[in-house]
Design an enzyme around this catalytic site. Structure first.
Site, PDB file in Angstrom:
ATOM      1  CG  PHE A 141      -1.878   1.238   1.123  1.00 11.49           C
ATOM      2  CD1 PHE A 141      -3.030   1.169   0.360  1.00 11.49           C
ATOM      3  CD2 PHE A 141      -1.576   2.417   1.759  1.00 11.49           C
ATOM      4  CE1 PHE A 141      -3.880   2.268   0.244  1.00 11.49           C
ATOM      5  CE2 PHE A 141      -2.410   3.527   1.652  1.00 11.49           C
ATOM      6  CZ  PHE A 141      -3.567   3.445   0.901  1.00 11.49           C
ATOM      7  CG  ASP A 226       5.991   3.895   1.492  1.00 14.86           C
ATOM      8  OD1 ASP A 226       5.955   4.631   2.493  1.00 14.86           O
ATOM      9  OD2 ASP A 226       5.002   3.719   0.748  1.00 14.86           O
ATOM     10  CE  LYS A 255      -0.111   7.002   6.448  1.00  7.75           C
ATOM     11  NZ  LYS A 255      -1.344   7.709   6.074  1.00  7.75           N
TER      12      LYS A 255
END
Length: 402
Positions: A141, A226, A255
């Site tokens: 994801f 990531d 984030k």
């Protein structure tokens, strides 16, 4: 009708139904706790998918934002501003790299990393133009843009958004042999999550990341990590790659970099990688804006103390000890994760992940389900041990009730 029901009905009437939230309407939050419109308090055990690593309304971050709001919030990159150089220098130093390319959202950072790898492949490695390949892992994801969902194996994320972007090779996560076979002379990068969050907090086999690092170095391929969810303290280290002593060529961050205050993301690498860009070839109106830089600078300063990484490591050990006691009792089939991050697989006879999440919400604990029977636990790193134990006790009571 209750205030909660009225607010949800209004939201459903005027918003696209691309989310299916739990039936709670939050009106305020502090630390690890949120309060709804009815005045009821809930323990946040999700932390905005790690965007809120430092808790809701963290005073240091709010003060940094307030101070910058009084000065200047946006210039665009058409002009310099006085927070940009410090932000780039401090983030590069935190990562042990030389250069930073700031964006806003995690998906933008992933898209930027893809463009970086392709351009590097053509300009530096010598791959024929238009033939670059990037190897990714199944169950990944990395975001929801059309290019990113093109290499997703999640049908909900991918279906009916074609035609899909070519140039990606998908291999099983954790399989070094498959990865080695997929890398060709036209491969420019391997892009992986050090821990797959959305897939259920999947931790790769020991030695996998180190093997990826060795393979990519041998084949002259960029290793792009990531760390949007796994990074910035969540696993007990600044970066999840550190658990195997691995330093990738490219960090993809987001984030928690914005402290739960503003969206901030970045691609961080050395000059021989990010140096492929020239003025006008890539950009963002809001990327690297003064407000974002001010908040992110405070995040970096907080990470430099090491206290949040230590809290995640110590409380994470406690969390996993307690969760693993549930395995084998009939309700929990497996627990995975690292630091203050866990995926808990529920025996289907005890309910779906959504049903368990709803029952926990009724007891004042907020988690999120994924892939049917799994719930994810990722509280803010500032959570107290007492609150963490209280949340775990509510989980035990839900599971015991069957």
């Amino acid at each position: 009708m209750s205030r909660t029901a009225d607010a949800i009905r209004s939201a459903d009437a005027h918003s696209a139904h691309n989310y299916h939230p739990l039936p709670i309407v939050v009106t305020s939050a502090e630390g690890a706790w949120m309060t709804d419109v009815e005045g009821r308090r809930y323990l946040d055990m999700l932390a905005g998918y790690s965007a809120l690593n430092f808790g809701h309304g963290n005073r240091r971050l709010i003060d940094a934002a307030h101070a910058q709001l009084e000065r200047v919030t946006l210039t665009s990159r058409a002009f310099h501003h006085d927070r940009f150089a410090d932000f780039c220098a401090e983030l590069a130093a935190l990562c042990g790299k030389e250069a930073v390319l700031p964006m806003n959202t995690g998906a933008e950072a992933v898209e930027t990393a893809i463009k970086t790898a392709r351009k590097w492949g053509y300009k530096v490695k010598g791959v024929p133009d238009g033939h670059a390949k990037i190897v990714v892992a199944a169950d990944n994801f990395h975001g929801r843009t059309t290019t990113i969902v093109s290499f997703s194996t999640d049908h909900e994320a991918r279906d009916h958004y074609g035609p899909y972007t070519p140039g990606f090779e998908i291999v099983p996560y954790g399989d070094l042999t498959a990865l080695a076979h997929a890398v060709t002379p036209n491969t420019v990068a391997v892009m992986l999550e050090p821990i797959q969050g959305e897939a259920g907090v999947l931790v790769p086999p020991a030695g996998y990341l180190a093997g990826v690092r060795e393979l990519t170095r041998e084949r002259n391929v960029l290793f792009m990590a990531d760390e949007i969810q796994s990074g910035l303290g969540r696993t007990g280290r600044t970066f999840a790659c550190e658990h195997e002593g691995v330093v990738p060529d490219v960090y993809i961050l987001g984030k928690a970099l914005g402290g739960g205050v503003v969206p901030v993301s970045a691609v961080v690498a050395d000059r021989d990688v990010l140096g492929v860009f020239r003025p006008g070839e890539h950009g963002s109106t809001f990327g690297g804006n003064p407000l974002a830089c001010a908040v992110a600078l405070e995040v970096i300063a907080m990470l430099r103390t090491g206290e949040y990484q230590q809290r995640a490591a110590e409380l994470g050990d406690h969390l996993h000890r307690e969760l693993n006691l549930l395995v084998g009792g009939g309700a929990v089939t497996a627990v995975r994760g690292r630091g203050l991050w866990a995926g808990v697989d529920i025996e289907p006879s005890h309910g779906t992940g959504r049903e368990i999440s709803e029952k926990l919400m009724e007891l004042g604990v907020l988690v999120k389900d994924t892939h049917g029977s799994t719930i994810r636990i990722a509280p803010p790193l500032v959570i107290s041990k007492e609150d963490l134990d209280w949340g775990l006790e509510q989980l035990r009571s839900v599971l015991a009730a069957g």
